[in-house]
Scaffold this motif. Sequence first.
Motif, PDB file in Angstrom:
ATOM      1  N   GLU A 123       0.840  -1.202   0.000  1.00 35.60           N
ATOM      2  CA  GLU A 123       0.000   0.000   0.000  1.00 35.60           C
ATOM      3  C   GLU A 123       0.875   1.252   0.000  1.00 35.60           C
ATOM      4  O   GLU A 123       1.827   1.345   0.780  1.00 35.60           O
ATOM      5  CB  GLU A 123      -0.899   0.021   1.237  1.00 35.60           C
ATOM      6  N   ARG A 127       4.580   2.465   2.574  1.00 38.57           N
ATOM      7  CA  ARG A 127       5.907   2.189   2.019  1.00 38.57           C
ATOM      8  C   ARG A 127       7.006   2.943   2.759  1.00 38.57           C
ATOM      9  O   ARG A 127       8.012   2.354   3.152  1.00 38.57           O
ATOM     10  CB  ARG A 127       5.931   2.534   0.521  1.00 38.57           C
ATOM     11  N   ARG A 157      -0.335  -1.878  10.446  1.00 42.35           N
ATOM     12  CA  ARG A 157      -0.037  -1.682   9.025  1.00 42.35           C
ATOM     13  C   ARG A 157       1.333  -2.240   8.660  1.00 42.35           C
ATOM     14  O   ARG A 157       1.513  -2.824   7.586  1.00 42.35           O
ATOM     15  CB  ARG A 157      -0.113  -0.189   8.680  1.00 42.35           C
ATOM     16  N   ARG A 160       1.136  -6.047   8.468  1.00 38.64           N
ATOM     17  CA  ARG A 160       0.479  -6.472   7.220  1.00 38.64           C
ATOM     18  C   ARG A 160       1.408  -6.325   6.017  1.00 38.64           C
ATOM     19  O   ARG A 160       1.441  -7.183   5.134  1.00 38.64           O
ATOM     20  CB  ARG A 160      -0.799  -5.660   6.991  1.00 38.64           C
ATOM     21  N   ALA A 161       2.174  -5.247   5.995  1.00 38.15           N
ATOM     22  CA  ALA A 161       3.071  -5.015   4.865  1.00 38.15           C
ATOM     23  C   ALA A 161       4.174  -6.070   4.806  1.00 38.15           C
ATOM     24  O   ALA A 161       4.522  -6.572   3.723  1.00 38.15           O
ATOM     25  CB  ALA A 161       3.681  -3.621   4.962  1.00 38.15           C
ATOM     26  N   ARG A 164       2.786  -9.209   3.530  1.00 42.56           N
ATOM     27  CA  ARG A 164       2.581  -9.074   2.080  1.00 42.56           C
ATOM     28  C   ARG A 164       3.871  -9.367   1.316  1.00 42.56           C
ATOM     29  O   ARG A 164       3.856 -10.048   0.292  1.00 42.56           O
ATOM     30  CB  ARG A 164       2.106  -7.653   1.782  1.00 42.56           C
TER      31      ARG A 164
END
Length: 414
Positions: A123, A127, A157, A160-161, A164
Motif C-alpha cells: 500500500e 511504504r 499496518r 500487514r506489509a 505481504r
Amino acid sequence: MDSRSEIARVAAEAAARQSYGKLVAWLAARTRDVAAAEDALADAFAAALERWPRTGVPERPEAWLLAVARRRRVDAVRRRLTSEAGREHLKLIAEEMEAGMTDDDLPDERLRLMFACAHPAIEPGIRSPLILQTVLGFDAATIASAFLVSPATMGQRLVRAKTRIRETGIPFRVPERTELGERLDAVLEAIYAAFAEGWSDPAGTETRRRNLAGEGIWLGRLVASLMPEEPEALGLLSLMLFAEARRAARRDPAGDYVPLAEQDHTLWDGILVDEAESLLRRAATMGVIGRYQLEAAVQSAHAARRLTGRTDWVAVRELYDALLSIAGSPVVAINRAVAIAEAEGAVAGLAALYVLGDDKRLDEYQPYWAARAGLLARLGQVSQACQAYDRAIGLERDPAVRRFLQGKRAALKN
C-alpha cells in the motif's frame, strides 16, 4: 551498571546504528521474510548484551551478530519444516549461510530492501514507514509520530506489509530504470520524512526525534552512493545538507527562534553548504530536473546570501513557480506567495495566498496562517492580522516558534 556492561551496551548500540539495516536486509533477502529477519536480529542483540560483558566485545561485532542471527533463523526454519523436502530445503539454507560466514565483506542489500518495501504490491501509504522500520530499526511509535497516526494503527499496518512481502514473494532488487518512477519516489519520501521530523525538533529535546535528521542524511548518503547517477537522489541529499548547515543559526543563545531571513549566516556550516552546492551542480548535469533538485535550488538561492549579502527573491519565486508545476503542493504555494511578497510587494503576495483559501488542508497548517498574518500586518490590516496570528499561535507545537509569533502579535497591537 559495571564498566564491562556499559562497554557492551555502547558497542551494541554502535553496531545497531551502523549495521542494523544492513544485517536485516541480508537476512531478509534470502527468505523475503522481513519480520523473521528482524526477530532473529533482535535475538542476536539480546545475546550480545548478555554475553559481551562476560566474553568481551568481539573484534567484528557485525559478523558476530550476523552469525548468531543466522543460527536463530536456521533454528526457526528447522522447527517449522519437518518433511523430507523441508529438510532438504533447510540443508540448502544452512549450507549457503555457512559459506557466507567465511566472507569478510557482507554484501550491502539495504537498497534492495528499500525497493522491496516500495513495491507496487505494498500500500502506498505504508511504504515510507516500512522503510524507516526495516532499514533504520525505528519502532512503530516513533514512525507513527512522524506520520500522524496512532502507534497501534501503525504497528498493524507494518505487520500487514511485511506479511505481504513474504506471501507475494516480492523480489529484493533495484528496479530497472523504466520501473523506478513511483518506487524511487517512495524511497526518497521515506528519507525526507525522517529528516523533516528530526528537523522539526531543532533543540533535540524529544527522544523519539533526536536522531531522525541525522538518520535521514545518513540514508540519503547511502542512496546517493549506491545510485550516483540518479539526479533526484543527489538533489535530496543536497536539500538536507543545506538545511542541516543552518542548524546552529536557527536559535539564538536564549533559545529563541530566528527566521531564515534574519539568521547570522556566519553561523552556517560552510563545509556542508559547499557539499550541497557540489551535489546540486552534479545533479543538474544529468538532464532531469525534479522536485528535490528544485527545493535544493531554493535553499541554494538563500545560501547565496552569505556571499552577496542579500536574497534574490525573483530567483526564489521562479524556482517555486517551477516547483508548483511539478508538485502542486499547498506548502509550495505558500512559500511561493511569500517569495512573491518579497519580490513584488505584500499585495501581490496576499493575492497569491488568497487563491489557496478554499483548500481545507490549510485550516490546520500553521505556516499558512503565519504567512497570512505577516502580510496583513505589512498592509496595516491589524485586526485581521491579529486573528491570523492567533490561529498560527494556537497551531504551533514548538514553544520557541510560538513565542516568536506571540512577539510579532504583541508588537503589532502596540
